[in-house]
Write an enzyme that holds these catalytic residues in place. Sequence first.
Site, mmCIF file in Angstrom:
data_model
loop_
_atom_site.group_PDB
_atom_site.id
_atom_site.type_symbol
_atom_site.label_atom_id
_atom_site.label_comp_id
_atom_site.label_asym_id
_atom_site.label_seq_id
_atom_site.Cartn_x
_atom_site.Cartn_y
_atom_site.Cartn_z
ATOM 1 C CE1 TYR A 1 14.594 11.654 0.073
ATOM 2 C CE2 TYR A 1 14.260 11.793 2.436
ATOM 3 C CZ TYR A 1 14.764 11.139 1.335
ATOM 4 O OH TYR A 1 15.430 9.954 1.502
ATOM 5 C CG HIS B 1 20.754 11.067 -1.090
ATOM 6 N ND1 HIS B 1 19.754 11.979 -1.034
ATOM 7 C CD2 HIS B 1 20.143 9.857 -0.976
ATOM 8 C CE1 HIS B 1 18.581 11.361 -0.911
ATOM 9 N NE2 HIS B 1 18.800 10.067 -0.873
ATOM 10 N N PRO C 1 12.025 -0.050 4.936
ATOM 11 C CG PRO C 1 11.703 0.527 7.187
ATOM 12 C CD PRO C 1 11.999 1.129 5.839
ATOM 13 N NE ARG D 1 11.256 1.154 -2.844
ATOM 14 C CZ ARG D 1 12.038 2.203 -2.920
ATOM 15 N NH1 ARG D 1 11.514 3.395 -2.943
ATOM 16 N NH2 ARG D 1 13.354 2.080 -2.984
ATOM 17 N N GLY D 2 5.706 -0.351 1.636
ATOM 18 C CA GLY D 2 4.314 -0.643 1.977
ATOM 19 C C GLY D 2 3.898 -2.068 1.646
HETATM 20 N N1 LIG Z 1 18.701 6.791 1.124
HETATM 21 C C1 LIG Z 1 17.835 6.612 0.158
HETATM 22 O O1 LIG Z 1 18.195 6.621 -1.023
HETATM 23 C C2 LIG Z 1 16.388 6.379 0.501
HETATM 24 C C3 LIG Z 1 15.515 5.826 -0.458
HETATM 25 C C4 LIG Z 1 14.196 5.602 -0.092
HETATM 26 C C5 LIG Z 1 13.754 5.940 1.186
HETATM 27 N N2 LIG Z 1 14.614 6.507 2.076
HETATM 28 C C6 LIG Z 1 14.180 6.856 3.440
HETATM 29 O O2 LIG Z 1 13.478 5.761 4.017
HETATM 30 C C7 LIG Z 1 12.213 6.185 4.497
HETATM 31 C C8 LIG Z 1 11.203 5.059 4.476
HETATM 32 O O3 LIG Z 1 11.153 4.413 3.222
HETATM 33 P P1 LIG Z 1 9.852 4.354 2.310
HETATM 34 O O4 LIG Z 1 8.901 5.409 2.716
HETATM 35 O O5 LIG Z 1 10.356 4.292 0.912
HETATM 36 O O6 LIG Z 1 9.240 2.921 2.556
HETATM 37 P P2 LIG Z 1 8.618 2.108 3.784
HETATM 38 O O7 LIG Z 1 8.910 2.783 5.054
HETATM 39 O O8 LIG Z 1 9.080 0.714 3.583
HETATM 40 O O9 LIG Z 1 7.068 2.140 3.452
HETATM 41 C C9 LIG Z 1 6.304 3.304 3.464
HETATM 42 C C10 LIG Z 1 4.909 2.946 3.014
HETATM 43 O O10 LIG Z 1 4.330 2.024 3.928
HETATM 44 C C11 LIG Z 1 3.096 2.503 4.430
HETATM 45 N N3 LIG Z 1 3.060 2.129 5.858
HETATM 46 C C12 LIG Z 1 3.884 2.555 6.851
HETATM 47 N N4 LIG Z 1 3.597 1.951 8.017
HETATM 48 C C13 LIG Z 1 2.554 1.130 7.773
HETATM 49 C C14 LIG Z 1 1.804 0.231 8.571
HETATM 50 N N5 LIG Z 1 2.095 0.057 9.864
HETATM 51 N N6 LIG Z 1 0.790 -0.453 7.996
HETATM 52 C C15 LIG Z 1 0.489 -0.293 6.684
HETATM 53 N N7 LIG Z 1 1.175 0.536 5.860
HETATM 54 C C16 LIG Z 1 2.204 1.246 6.396
HETATM 55 C C17 LIG Z 1 3.098 3.990 4.176
HETATM 56 O O11 LIG Z 1 1.794 4.455 3.866
HETATM 57 P P3 LIG Z 1 1.027 5.530 4.805
HETATM 58 O O12 LIG Z 1 1.743 6.816 4.673
HETATM 59 O O13 LIG Z 1 -0.350 5.552 4.193
HETATM 60 O O14 LIG Z 1 1.047 4.959 6.194
HETATM 61 C C18 LIG Z 1 3.986 4.131 2.933
HETATM 62 O O15 LIG Z 1 3.236 4.003 1.742
HETATM 63 C C19 LIG Z 1 11.877 7.380 3.601
HETATM 64 O O16 LIG Z 1 10.921 8.233 4.175
HETATM 65 C C20 LIG Z 1 13.228 8.050 3.490
HETATM 66 O O17 LIG Z 1 13.477 8.826 4.638
HETATM 67 C C21 LIG Z 1 15.924 6.710 1.754
#
Ligand SMILES: NC(=O)c1ccc[n+]([C@@H]2O[C@H](COP(=O)([O-])OP(=O)(O)OC[C@H]3O[C@@H](n4cnc5c(N)ncnc54)[C@H](OP(=O)(O)O)[C@@H]3O)[C@@H](O)[C@H]2O)c1
Length: 326
Positions: A62, A131, A217, A220-221
Amino acid sequence: MPVSRSRVFRPADRRIGAVGFGCAGLSPWMYTRPNLDDHAWTALLNAAVDLGVTLLDTAGVYGEGHNERLIGRAVTHRRREVLIATKVGLVVDDLATLALRRDGRPEHLRRVVEASLRRLRTEHVDLCYLHRIDPAVPLEESWGALAEMVAEGKIGHLGLSDVQVHEARRAHRTHPVAAVQSEFSLWSRQPLGNGRHGDGIIGWCAENDALFVPFSPLGRGFLTGDITPETRFPPGDLRARHPRFTPTARTDDRHIIALLGAVAERRGATRAQVALAWILAQGGHIVPIPGTTRLDRLQENALAAGLELTDRDLADLDGATPATGG
Ligand SMILES: NC(=O)c1ccc[n+]([C@@H]2O[C@H](COP(=O)([O-])OP(=O)(O)OC[C@H]3O[C@@H](n4cnc5c(N)ncnc54)[C@H](OP(=O)(O)O)[C@@H]3O)[C@@H](O)[C@H]2O)c1
């Protein structure tokens, strides 16, 4: 004051917040982020821990190490309060296009774990995921190398990311799988298998006392309702080329947003909270890791742990038509 109810990470017999923090978005990675400096992210990370959001999820790739350095600096003074989970086994070929390749060779894994420990300013990482499994290296070799680092005290417990049940079983024969991380949300339900605690990886984790950690979860927004068919993503944002985010897919999948909105309205909650509460209702061994760059959303997401959905809410959400985008 902590707002996130806790869950037990059984392999370590440790309590952690029921909602964790996916930290990837604080570094140049996947999505565009606000132009704030590391002081702002340090404050956000500390606010998370104050709220009881104690599972901090990162990875060596990251921001090519930026994310781990940030966490190392931010929480080194309160190291025992957090459960730091990192990931190894992916290599960045091009950060701008997020071109990645897998490297599960033991010598590589050993080197990158050492580098992660230095960046995280810690002598041991609590949880280290492979990973991705490298198809060019037998899983037992990659997993065995990481297990050696557990024996040396450099890693507390081992996890797998994005795996099928047969792969978890195979790794588990060599060294216990303490956690599995996969994409899981209302619009990505494959980890359930054929039903709640069915034959999917979520059920396998429950049977084997492993934590299940849903990534992305909030879709992705998308599941928060803030992303509409009109939203435009800049080229560096992964969603600009993600099949779930084509304008057509976003239009076709609006029904999921409507359903979340209906449940949210009758429960006096937000869509994001309902999306997270639905995940938490799938098992007591599940800790989702939503990502955000905003304090108000961090608090909102943490409060989802206190939202108990009714049988009717769950039945309505379970009945959601699957997403159309691939
Ligand atoms: N193992 C893997 O291969 C893998 C792959 C992908 C992700 N991950 C992990 O999973 C974590 C989370 O996944 P993700 O970031 O892909 O997706 P996510 O948590 O489903 O969504 C993140 C997005 O949602 C927005 N958001 C968050 N809370 C919100 C709320 N209450 N209201 C409105 N918008 C909201 C954020 O924008 P703002 O920043 O503007 O709030 C961001 O754009 C990553 O940080 C990473 O640590 C792991």
